[in-house]
Design an enzyme around this catalytic site. Sequence first.
Site, PDB file in Angstrom:
ATOM      1  N   ARG A 109     -22.625  22.395 -10.694  1.00 57.24           N
ATOM      2  CA  ARG A 109     -23.547  21.230 -11.006  1.00 57.24           C
ATOM      3  C   ARG A 109     -24.371  21.713 -12.055  1.00 57.24           C
ATOM      4  NH1 ARG A 109     -23.083  21.520  -5.578  1.00 57.24           N
ATOM      5  NH2 ARG A 109     -21.908  19.623  -4.515  1.00 57.24           N
ATOM      6  N   TYR A 140      -8.888  15.688  -5.914  1.00 59.13           N
ATOM      7  CA  TYR A 140      -8.442  16.203  -7.276  1.00 59.13           C
ATOM      8  C   TYR A 140      -6.613  16.451  -6.847  1.00 59.13           C
ATOM      9  CZ  TYR A 140     -13.136  17.090  -8.302  1.00 59.13           C
ATOM     10  OH  TYR A 140     -14.476  17.067  -8.348  1.00 59.13           O
ATOM     11  N   HIS A 184     -17.596  22.590  -1.453  1.00 59.31           N
ATOM     12  CA  HIS A 184     -17.539  21.278  -0.773  1.00 59.31           C
ATOM     13  C   HIS A 184     -17.640  21.769   0.697  1.00 59.31           C
ATOM     14  CE1 HIS A 184     -15.369  18.987  -4.218  1.00 59.31           C
ATOM     15  NE2 HIS A 184     -16.878  18.803  -4.379  1.00 59.31           N
ATOM     16  N   LYS A 228     -26.638  22.057  -3.647  1.00 62.31           N
ATOM     17  CA  LYS A 228     -26.925  20.863  -2.814  1.00 62.31           C
ATOM     18  C   LYS A 228     -26.403  20.826  -1.254  1.00 62.31           C
ATOM     19  CE  LYS A 228     -25.222  15.902  -2.968  1.00 62.31           C
ATOM     20  NZ  LYS A 228     -24.182  15.100  -3.734  1.00 62.31           N
ATOM     21  N   ARG A 252     -18.093  19.247 -14.270  1.00 62.16           N
ATOM     22  CA  ARG A 252     -17.414  19.701 -12.780  1.00 62.16           C
ATOM     23  C   ARG A 252     -16.313  19.319 -12.503  1.00 62.16           C
ATOM     24  NH1 ARG A 252     -19.598  21.804  -8.079  1.00 62.16           N
ATOM     25  NH2 ARG A 252     -19.040  20.607  -6.131  1.00 62.16           N
ATOM     26  N   HIS A 258     -22.003  15.760 -14.573  1.00 62.10           N
ATOM     27  CA  HIS A 258     -20.900  15.849 -13.674  1.00 62.10           C
ATOM     28  C   HIS A 258     -19.628  15.773 -14.030  1.00 62.10           C
ATOM     29  CE1 HIS A 258     -21.468  16.540  -9.409  1.00 62.10           C
ATOM     30  NE2 HIS A 258     -20.472  16.053  -9.061  1.00 62.10           N
TER      31      HIS A 258
END
Length: 330
Positions: free
Chosen positions: A198, A308, A299, A221, A276, A273
């Site tokens: 990020r 994806y 994640h 995050k 990313r 973003h």
Amino acid sequence: MAIQQTDDGRWKVDVEPIKGKRFRKTFKTKGEAQRFEATCRAKVIENREWSPSTADTRRLSALIESWYDLHGHSLRDGLRRRKKLDALAKRLRDPIASRIDPQAYAHDRRVRMEAGASPKTLNNELGYLRSVYNELRGLGVIKYENPLALVKPLKIQERELSWLTNEQIAELLESIRNGCDNPHVELVAMICLATGARWSEAERLQPGSIRNGVITFSRTKSGKVRSVPISPELEKKITKHWKRYGHFTPAITSFRRALARTTIRLPKGQAAHALRHTFASHFIQNGGNILTLQKILGHSSLAMTMRYAHLAPDHLRDAISLGPHAAQVT
């Protein structure tokens, strides 16, 4: 006197099951008063320390303050959450927290959506408010259930993730080199493209974050530390840059200006973003493993990374060979 009707038609209970243990309360009906009297007599006989609980009349703002004092202050975004919760309490006219009306909340949500608030923002606010009740109930501050427990989040239409082609990447970097007043923009963008980081994670990098061809991201995050390998060329470039210009400084505004000078058009909220998304999309299209990508991006759920998966080469080939059109052309 145990039960007596008052002048206004209500029923007053004044009961002393044992000496020194006296309870008084007023009810609308005689039946409620009788049940209260019977409960007091039975409970005190079983436990001399028992006392009927009083109604919790604390306002929503008071609960938010308690939540922040006991839990919210420890969250990275605790102060931001509190400001949003305080604003919500004000819009709802600071109701008694135990009696907050789900319909009043839903109406406020509709008004906010019509004013331009996104469904994701509104769902986040609902989660914050639920957290106040759940945390305080777990800490014993309140004894009642969450009055918004049955309110459903808004359904969100999943947006297509925007990513850049090689030509667009070259155009973006060219715009950065030729028109940015911040010397850090290009390198932060390159780190995002090379690692899937990020923008904020890349900006916070320190010299100790890069060792032996590996970048370690902290204060992420998810709150977890993750490491991603980079090429020797990029490592040398970063080291040389820091020696000349010092640590990264906030550069997102300069990046957005550079992006605006290109022919690239991205959906709202996907500016930095998109870098990313670009890393992840190219990684999968070039044959990368979805589980490896999950670890690289950090994640917590594989479901996030699966967005994806449709870009995988095998997936695309299957669309050609396994679709109904294949039978028509053989």
